[in-house]
Structures are given as structure tokens and as C-alpha cells.
Design a protein around this motif. Structure first.
Motif, PDB file in Angstrom:
ATOM      1  N   LYS A 136       0.597  -1.410  -0.402  1.00  0.00           N
ATOM      2  CA  LYS A 136       0.038  -0.085  -0.319  1.00  0.00           C
ATOM      3  C   LYS A 136       0.545   1.366   0.086  1.00  0.00           C
ATOM      4  O   LYS A 136       0.839   2.351  -1.030  1.00  0.00           O
ATOM      5  CB  LYS A 136      -0.630   0.135   1.394  1.00  0.00           C
ATOM      6  CG  LYS A 136      -2.051   1.252   1.726  1.00  0.00           C
ATOM      7  CD  LYS A 136      -2.294   0.728   2.430  1.00  0.00           C
ATOM      8  CE  LYS A 136      -3.849   2.508   2.827  1.00  0.00           C
ATOM      9  NZ  LYS A 136      -4.319   1.930   3.868  1.00  0.00           N
ATOM     10  N   GLU A 196     -10.354  -6.680   9.697  1.00  0.00           N
ATOM     11  CA  GLU A 196     -10.199  -5.461  10.094  1.00  0.00           C
ATOM     12  C   GLU A 196      -9.539  -5.201  11.386  1.00  0.00           C
ATOM     13  O   GLU A 196      -8.844  -4.593  11.606  1.00  0.00           O
ATOM     14  CB  GLU A 196     -11.853  -5.412  10.641  1.00  0.00           C
ATOM     15  CG  GLU A 196     -11.689  -3.870  10.780  1.00  0.00           C
ATOM     16  CD  GLU A 196     -13.389  -3.533  11.192  1.00  0.00           C
ATOM     17  OE1 GLU A 196     -13.426  -2.253  12.379  1.00  0.00           O
ATOM     18  OE2 GLU A 196     -14.111  -4.573  11.866  1.00  0.00           O
ATOM     19  N   ARG A 197      -9.759  -6.132  12.476  1.00  0.00           N
ATOM     20  CA  ARG A 197      -8.864  -6.371  12.646  1.00  0.00           C
ATOM     21  C   ARG A 197      -6.710  -5.870  12.692  1.00  0.00           C
ATOM     22  O   ARG A 197      -6.048  -5.745  13.706  1.00  0.00           O
ATOM     23  CB  ARG A 197      -8.692  -7.347  14.417  1.00  0.00           C
ATOM     24  CG  ARG A 197      -7.486  -7.556  15.547  1.00  0.00           C
ATOM     25  CD  ARG A 197      -7.752  -8.913  16.084  1.00  0.00           C
ATOM     26  NE  ARG A 197      -9.154  -8.304  16.955  1.00  0.00           N
ATOM     27  CZ  ARG A 197      -9.357  -8.666  18.462  1.00  0.00           C
ATOM     28  NH1 ARG A 197      -8.981  -9.456  18.976  1.00  0.00           N
ATOM     29  NH2 ARG A 197     -10.738  -8.425  18.867  1.00  0.00           N
ATOM     30  N   GLN A 199      -5.584  -5.501  10.138  1.00  0.00           N
ATOM     31  CA  GLN A 199      -5.624  -4.113   9.055  1.00  0.00           C
ATOM     32  C   GLN A 199      -4.343  -3.234   9.245  1.00  0.00           C
ATOM     33  O   GLN A 199      -2.816  -2.997   9.336  1.00  0.00           O
ATOM     34  CB  GLN A 199      -6.873  -3.753   8.391  1.00  0.00           C
ATOM     35  CG  GLN A 199      -6.276  -3.128   7.158  1.00  0.00           C
ATOM     36  CD  GLN A 199      -6.293  -3.400   6.167  1.00  0.00           C
ATOM     37  OE1 GLN A 199      -4.453  -3.625   5.737  1.00  0.00           O
ATOM     38  NE2 GLN A 199      -7.617  -4.220   5.729  1.00  0.00           N
ATOM     39  N   LYS A 200      -4.069  -3.053  10.498  1.00  0.00           N
ATOM     40  CA  LYS A 200      -3.651  -1.540  11.160  1.00  0.00           C
ATOM     41  C   LYS A 200      -1.992  -2.901  11.165  1.00  0.00           C
ATOM     42  O   LYS A 200      -0.693  -1.601  11.391  1.00  0.00           O
ATOM     43  CB  LYS A 200      -4.029  -1.707  12.838  1.00  0.00           C
ATOM     44  CG  LYS A 200      -4.772  -0.800  12.429  1.00  0.00           C
ATOM     45  CD  LYS A 200      -5.331   0.038  14.181  1.00  0.00           C
ATOM     46  CE  LYS A 200      -7.305   0.149  14.339  1.00  0.00           C
ATOM     47  NZ  LYS A 200      -7.056   0.768  15.749  1.00  0.00           N
ATOM     48  N   HIS A 201      -1.788  -3.566  11.627  1.00  0.00           N
ATOM     49  CA  HIS A 201      -0.301  -4.537  11.547  1.00  0.00           C
ATOM     50  C   HIS A 201       0.235  -4.244  10.226  1.00  0.00           C
ATOM     51  O   HIS A 201       1.418  -4.440  10.168  1.00  0.00           O
ATOM     52  CB  HIS A 201      -1.104  -6.162  12.409  1.00  0.00           C
ATOM     53  CG  HIS A 201       0.325  -6.667  12.322  1.00  0.00           C
ATOM     54  ND1 HIS A 201       1.752  -6.407  13.485  1.00  0.00           N
ATOM     55  CD2 HIS A 201       1.574  -7.658  11.203  1.00  0.00           C
ATOM     56  CE1 HIS A 201       2.958  -7.730  13.187  1.00  0.00           C
ATOM     57  NE2 HIS A 201       2.065  -8.480  12.134  1.00  0.00           N
ATOM     58  N   GLU A 203      -0.687  -2.114   7.954  1.00  0.00           N
ATOM     59  CA  GLU A 203      -0.379  -0.875   7.434  1.00  0.00           C
ATOM     60  C   GLU A 203       0.702  -0.794   7.833  1.00  0.00           C
ATOM     61  O   GLU A 203       1.475   0.850   7.451  1.00  0.00           O
ATOM     62  CB  GLU A 203      -2.030   0.024   7.752  1.00  0.00           C
ATOM     63  CG  GLU A 203      -2.699  -0.333   7.295  1.00  0.00           C
ATOM     64  CD  GLU A 203      -3.910   0.586   7.289  1.00  0.00           C
ATOM     65  OE1 GLU A 203      -4.265   1.171   8.452  1.00  0.00           O
ATOM     66  OE2 GLU A 203      -4.830   0.414   6.755  1.00  0.00           O
ATOM     67  N   ALA A 204       1.279  -1.005   9.014  1.00  0.00           N
ATOM     68  CA  ALA A 204       2.264  -1.043   9.950  1.00  0.00           C
ATOM     69  C   ALA A 204       4.217  -0.917   9.408  1.00  0.00           C
ATOM     70  O   ALA A 204       5.091  -0.409   8.700  1.00  0.00           O
ATOM     71  CB  ALA A 204       2.812  -0.978  11.058  1.00  0.00           C
ATOM     72  N   ALA A 208      -1.311  -3.486   2.997  1.00  0.00           N
ATOM     73  CA  ALA A 208      -2.449  -3.942   3.385  1.00  0.00           C
ATOM     74  C   ALA A 208      -3.653  -5.284   2.890  1.00  0.00           C
ATOM     75  O   ALA A 208      -3.098  -5.897   2.360  1.00  0.00           O
ATOM     76  CB  ALA A 208      -2.918  -2.711   2.193  1.00  0.00           C
TER      77      ALA A 208
END
Length: 353
Positions: A136, A196-197, A199-201, A203-204, A208
Motif C-alpha cells: 500500500k 479489520e483487526r 489491518q493496522k498491523h 499498514e505498519a 494492506a
């Protein structure tokens, strides 16, 4: 060819990646050659190009064709302190990043995951499925994962992504409080919640998580057998009706498997006796004492006359009021329910008697 023309021929005039490898990141092989100011940069769909100056990330380009100059290389221009309209060849590392989806990536639990179930207690479960991801943020991905290697493939990161997915799904199952018997009907909802849970991991790392699918969550064999037994009981109804059903099946098998009419009659009689005993065991009630002869004949104790309704004594074979023969005990051969003497069809299942 003059000396100036020779040096001019050593400059890179077209920078592109034709994707002839399976790499996620590909370093353009400029080697010691300098990139000509005004060279063409070609970035195809599903790619991104990142310029790096002496280890520092500079300009990032999406799909398109660019003429390289100081105006469209603002970060590199600042890093190299180029003046306006600088026109000399320059050196920089160019990395192409594949931004398309990496599909059909597999995940699965290497070891059983222990979860607490309200019905079965501590249960060990295994699960597997598939997922897809893409780059991403190319610059962030280079900074956090790639470093400055020559080439990088998806295999270099999938093991880490698989571990993160298994950990996230394990936590989600523990928090969801869904009974293990109902997990199969919640795969889609669990997959969406897990994506959803996680996704943040992703994105870091500049990634994506495009999709996440739970294909199966398997239970221990003993838990599956317990669920099967409970399902069978639910289908058959309560214990009494289940036992009657089993008795009727035994009667049918005994009668159908006989080799002669006499054997069939004996089997049917044995089955009827079995059905009577099961009926008495399931519905115990105090019965008045009567003679053994009456029991052996299958006579109903304290029965009512089928014609006039007069109550017959155990020893009376005919009604003293109307002369009608005493009714004998009858049971449905299909479901085992008791059938009235004058009935032509079973009131419980409709079978002709």
C-alpha cells in the motif's frame, strides 16, 4: 565517435521494469552508470518507483511516464542540492515495487489452539484458510521490511504474515464466545472481523490486507463425536420416542430377515414382546395382579369392551353384556405406539395396522 559521444552513450536514458521476475521489489540495474537528466521513467500499472539517494528515500512515482528533471524530482533535488535547471547526469538507486495483490496465500495453525467453551470446557482447535495482500505504501515498505537489498519476493514475508494472522484469529475466537458447535456458521463474520483487526498491523509495514478467508476450523475427534450424538438425539426426539423407534426398526428387521413364514412369525412375535417390555419400562405404572394365563395370551388387564364399553375382569374373555370378544394389546409395527383394538390406522404415524 568522439569522446563526448562515448560518455554520453554510457548514460541511462530509460528507466523501467518489465516484471520478468516474481519479485515484490526490484532494483533497477544502473550499476555505475549515471542517469541522464531528461531520461524517461516508465512505471507500469501495478508498479511504483522509488528513488533512493545514498540510503535516503526520495521521490515516489505511481503508474505513468515521466521525464526526469529537477521539477518532478523535488526530494532528490533537495537531497543533492541541485540548482534550478540542473542538467548534468546523476546517480541514484531506483527500486520498483509490485503493488498488485498477492492472492491465494495460505495460513494455518501449526499447533492446536486452546480455547474455553461453555459447553465442552477447554477445547483444542485447528484452523486454516487463505488471504491476499498488497503493498500500500511503497516507501514505508522499503523502510520497514525491504532495506536496501537487490531483490525481495513474497516468500520473504509470508511466514511473518501467517504468524500474525494465526495470532489475531486466536485472540478473536477467545473473545467472541461463540460455541464451538456454532463456529462453522460464523466463518464469514469471523473472517471479516479478523481482517479489520489485522489491518493496522499490515499498514505498519506498508501493506494492506486485501482479504482473509477462514476455510475450516476443526475440532478434536471426541468433541465431534459428542456433537454427532447430540444431533442424533435431537433428530430422534426424546428418549422415549427414540427407544420406540429403535424397537420398531428391530421388529421390521427381524420379520424381513426370516427365511420362512414360520421364522417371520416368530421374529414378529419376539419383536412385539420387545416393544411391550420397552413400553412398560418407559411408562411404569402399577398394574393389578392377574393370572399368568392372561399375560401369556396378550390380554389387556382391566380392559373395556370395544362394543359396549363394559369394564372386563382379567379372567373374562368375552363381554358378559354383549358377548364381544375381549380386546388384545396391539402395537404399531412402524413406531411402536399402542393401538386401539378397533383402530385401522396408527394414530401416531398413520401406518395401517
Amino acid at each position: 565517435m568522439g569522446l563526448f559521444s562515448f560518455f554520453r552513450g554510457q548514460f541511462v536514458e530509460v528507466v523501467e521494469w518489465r516484471e520478468d521476475t516474481n519479485a515484490m521489489v526490484y532494483r533497477f540495474p544502473a550499476y555505475d552508470s549515471a542517469i541522464k537528466m531528461g531520461a524517461k521513467l516508465i512505471v507500469r500499472e501495478g508498479q511504483a518507483a522509488v528513488f533512493v539517494n545514498e540510503g535516503q528515500l526520495a521521490d515516489v512515482y505511481g503508474p505513468g511516464t515521466y521525464t526526469l528533471n529537477t521539477q518532478n524530482m523535488p526530494l532528490l533535488t533537495a537531497l543533492k542540492s541541485w540548482k534550478h535547471k540542473f542538467d548534468s547526469p546523476f546517480k541514484a538507486d531506483v527500486y520498483f515495487v509490485n503493488t498488485t495483490n498477492y492472492t491465494n496465500q495460505k495460513w494455518g495453525t501449526a499447533n492446536p489452539v486452546i480455547m474455553r467453551d461453555a459447553e465442552f470446557g477447554l477445547v483444542r482447535i485447528r484452523g486454516f484458510g487463505s488471504y491476499s495482500f498488497r503493498v500500500k505504501d511503497p516507501a514505508l515498505f522499503l523502510r520497514e521490511i525491504f532495506g536496501m537489498r537487490e531483490e525481495f519476493t513474497a516468500e520473504g514475508i509470508t511466514a511473518h504474515l501467517k504468524s500474525a494472522i494465526v495470532s489475531g484469529i486466536s485472540d478473536l475466537l477467545a473473545e467472541s464466545n461463540i460455541p464451538v458447535a456454532d463456529l462453522a456458521s460464523s466463518y464469514e463474520e469471523l473472517g471479516l472481523s479478523a481482517a479489520e483487526r489485522l489491518q493496522k498491523h499490515f499498514e505498519a509495514m506498508g501493506l494492506a490486507l486485501s482479504s482473509l478467508t477462514i476455510e475450516n476450523i476443526s475440532l478434536p475427534e471426541e468433541v465431534e463425536k459428542a456433537i454427532d450424538r447430540r444431533s442424533s438425539m435431537s433428530i430422534a426426539g426424546n428418549l422415549e420416542r427414540y427407544t420406540r423407534y429403535q424397537a420398531a426398526e428391530a421388529i421390521r428387521e427381524a420379520a424381513g430377515g426370516a427365511e420362512s413364514a414360520m421364522a417371520a412369525g416368530a421374529g414378529l412375535g419376539a419383536g412385539m414382546a420387545m416393544g411391550q417390555m420397552l413400553q412398560q419400562a418407559l411408562n411404569p405404572s402399577p398394574q393389578p395382579h392377574h393370572s399368568g394365563a392372561a399375560d401369556a395370551a396378550g390380554v389387556e388387564p382391566d380392559a373395556a369392551c370395544g362394543e359396549c364399553g363394559h369394564r372386563l375382569k382379567p379372567a373374562e374373555k368375552f363381554c358378559p353384556q354383549c358377548g364381544t370378544a375381549r380386546p388384545y394389546a396391539r402395537f404399531c409395527s412402524e413406531c411402536g405406539e399402542p393401538v386401539a383394538a378397533s383402530a385401522k390406522f396408527c394414530s401416531a404415524c398413520g401406518t395401517k395396522v
